[in-house]
Every structure is written in structure tokens, then in C-alpha cells.
Write a protein that holds these residues in place. Sequence first.
Motif, short mmCIF file in Angstrom:
data_model
loop_
_atom_site.label_atom_id
_atom_site.label_comp_id
_atom_site.label_asym_id
_atom_site.label_seq_id
_atom_site.Cartn_x
_atom_site.Cartn_y
_atom_site.Cartn_z
N THR A 1 0.83 -1.21 0.00
CA THR A 1 0.00 0.00 0.00
C THR A 1 0.86 1.25 0.00
OG1 THR A 1 -1.71 -1.18 1.20
CG2 THR A 1 -1.84 1.21 1.23
N ASP A 2 1.93 1.24 0.80
CA ASP A 2 2.83 2.40 0.85
C ASP A 2 3.52 2.61 -0.48
OD1 ASP A 2 2.18 2.71 3.54
OD2 ASP A 2 3.93 1.57 4.23
N LEU A 3 3.98 1.53 -1.08
CA LEU A 3 4.68 1.64 -2.36
C LEU A 3 3.75 2.13 -3.46
CD1 LEU A 3 6.84 -1.61 -2.19
CD2 LEU A 3 7.57 0.74 -1.71
N LYS A 4 2.52 1.64 -3.44
CA LYS A 4 1.54 2.09 -4.43
C LYS A 4 1.23 3.56 -4.20
CE LYS A 4 -3.05 1.07 -6.20
NZ LYS A 4 -4.29 0.36 -6.01
N SER A 5 1.16 3.97 -2.95
CA SER A 5 0.87 5.35 -2.61
C SER A 5 1.94 6.30 -3.16
CB SER A 5 0.77 5.51 -1.10
OG SER A 5 0.55 6.84 -0.74
N VAL A 6 3.19 5.88 -3.12
CA VAL A 6 4.28 6.70 -3.65
C VAL A 6 4.03 6.99 -5.13
CG1 VAL A 6 6.75 6.71 -4.25
CG2 VAL A 6 6.02 5.97 -1.98
N ALA A 7 3.72 5.96 -5.88
CA ALA A 7 3.48 6.12 -7.32
C ALA A 7 2.28 7.03 -7.57
CB ALA A 7 3.26 4.76 -7.97
N GLU A 8 1.22 6.85 -6.78
CA GLU A 8 0.02 7.67 -6.96
C GLU A 8 0.29 9.14 -6.62
OE1 GLU A 8 -2.79 5.60 -4.50
OE2 GLU A 8 -3.31 4.18 -6.10
N ARG A 9 1.09 9.38 -5.60
CA ARG A 9 1.42 10.76 -5.22
C ARG A 9 2.25 11.45 -6.29
NH1 ARG A 9 2.82 9.99 1.18
NH2 ARG A 9 0.69 9.52 1.81
N ILE A 10 3.20 10.72 -6.86
CA ILE A 10 4.01 11.30 -7.93
C ILE A 10 3.11 11.68 -9.10
CG2 ILE A 10 5.78 10.81 -9.66
CD1 ILE A 10 7.16 9.06 -7.50
N GLN A 11 2.23 10.77 -9.49
CA GLN A 11 1.33 11.03 -10.61
C GLN A 11 0.42 12.23 -10.30
OE1 GLN A 11 -1.43 7.90 -11.59
NE2 GLN A 11 -1.84 8.75 -13.60
N ALA A 12 -0.13 12.27 -9.10
CA ALA A 12 -1.02 13.37 -8.72
C ALA A 12 -0.27 14.70 -8.73
CB ALA A 12 -1.62 13.11 -7.34
N ALA A 13 0.97 14.70 -8.28
CA ALA A 13 1.76 15.93 -8.26
C ALA A 13 2.03 16.44 -9.68
CB ALA A 13 3.08 15.71 -7.52
N ILE A 14 2.37 15.52 -10.56
CA ILE A 14 2.65 15.91 -11.95
C ILE A 14 1.39 16.46 -12.61
CG2 ILE A 14 3.26 15.02 -14.25
CD1 ILE A 14 5.19 13.09 -12.81
N LEU A 15 0.28 15.73 -12.46
CA LEU A 15 -0.97 16.18 -13.07
C LEU A 15 -1.44 17.49 -12.46
CD1 LEU A 15 -2.86 12.76 -13.36
CD2 LEU A 15 -1.73 14.06 -15.19
N GLY A 16 -1.32 17.63 -11.14
CA GLY A 16 -1.74 18.87 -10.47
C GLY A 16 -0.92 20.07 -10.92
N ALA A 17 0.38 19.90 -11.02
CA ALA A 17 1.24 21.00 -11.46
C ALA A 17 0.93 21.39 -12.91
CB ALA A 17 2.71 20.62 -11.32
N GLY A 18 0.68 20.39 -13.74
CA GLY A 18 0.33 20.67 -15.14
C GLY A 18 -0.99 21.42 -15.24
N LYS A 19 -1.98 20.99 -14.47
CA LYS A 19 -3.29 21.64 -14.48
C LYS A 19 -3.19 23.07 -13.95
CE LYS A 19 -8.04 21.23 -12.96
NZ LYS A 19 -9.02 20.52 -12.18
N ALA A 20 -2.45 23.25 -12.87
CA ALA A 20 -2.29 24.59 -12.29
C ALA A 20 -1.61 25.53 -13.29
CB ALA A 20 -1.48 24.51 -11.00
N THR A 21 -0.62 25.03 -14.00
CA THR A 21 0.07 25.85 -14.99
C THR A 21 -0.87 26.22 -16.13
OG1 THR A 21 2.15 24.79 -14.42
CG2 THR A 21 2.08 25.98 -16.51
N ASN A 22 -1.68 25.26 -16.58
CA ASN A 22 -2.65 25.56 -17.64
C ASN A 22 -3.66 26.60 -17.17
OD1 ASN A 22 -1.50 23.86 -19.52
ND2 ASN A 22 -2.77 22.11 -18.95
N GLU A 23 -4.11 26.49 -15.92
CA GLU A 23 -5.05 27.49 -15.38
C GLU A 23 -4.39 28.87 -15.32
OE1 GLU A 23 -8.25 27.14 -14.66
OE2 GLU A 23 -8.26 24.99 -15.14
#
Length: 146
Positions: free
Chosen positions: A92-114
Motif C-alpha cells: 500500500t505504501d509503495l503504491k501510494s508513492v506512485a500515486e502521489r508522484i502522478q497526482a503531483a505531476i498532473l496537479g502542477a500541469g493543471k495549475a500551470t494551464n489554469e
Amino acid sequence: MTSWDIKPQGVQSQLKLTGERAGDVEHALNKLMSDMAEAAYAAGTAIPGSAAKVPSAAMQGPVATGQVPLSHRGSTGPVGAALSQYLEKRQTDLKSVAERIQAAILGAGKATNEYIQGDLEAAKQAQDAAKSVRLDQLKDAAGGAK
């Protein structure tokens, strides 16, 4: 008034680099799983020598997500079982790391587009306001000249 200092090209470059590094993390996690499987197999069982029927190497050790865990595959030694339990608890912890990285990348991209959209909207509003002021001034000047 404070202002933002975002350079979209720089953000894009960093997001690309972060995505590449995330791939490196995924590769390292897969290697961890593989190495622990080999260690579990190499550790053997608690049964002395020829008394044990040793299953194939493919059936030993921790496995990737979605596969049957080592502890549910029949006879394993205490080291293999411990490694399997460790990875099962950490999955669960290892999966969480991958999900957090993905969320951070997508969030930063969306914020920049906004941000870019906000800049474009602000520029449009300023341009529209400038046009309307000039037209009003021209009408006033033309009306005052009559």
C-alpha cells in the motif's frame, strides 16, 4: 500588487524530467520485487536437504501486484515467508508513492494551464477595456466638437 512568476516552458521541462524520474522509481520498485523473490528462493526452506521438494524458482518469492503472494504458494522457508509478509504490508505504501508522484505531476500541469488561461483572460479583459475607453474618448471628442 503581487504577481506570479511562472514560466510555462520551465514547468513543462520540469514535469517531463519528473515523469522520467518516476519511471526510474517504478523500475527500482520492480527490481526490489525481483531481488526479494530471488532472496526468498535462495533462502530455501526449514526442511533439511533432500526431504524438501523444492518448487521451481518462478514459484518462489514476492510477486508483482495482482499475483498470488509467496505466503499462499505452499511450502516456503521462514526467510521467504518473512520477505513476503514485509512486501505485502508495504504494498500500500509503495503504491501510494506512485500515486502521489502522478497526482503531483498532473496537479502542477493543471495549475500551470489554469495560470496560462488566467493570463490570457486577463490580457483579453485589459485589451477590451482599452478598446472601450478609446471608443468612448473618440465619441466624447467627436460629440464635443459639434
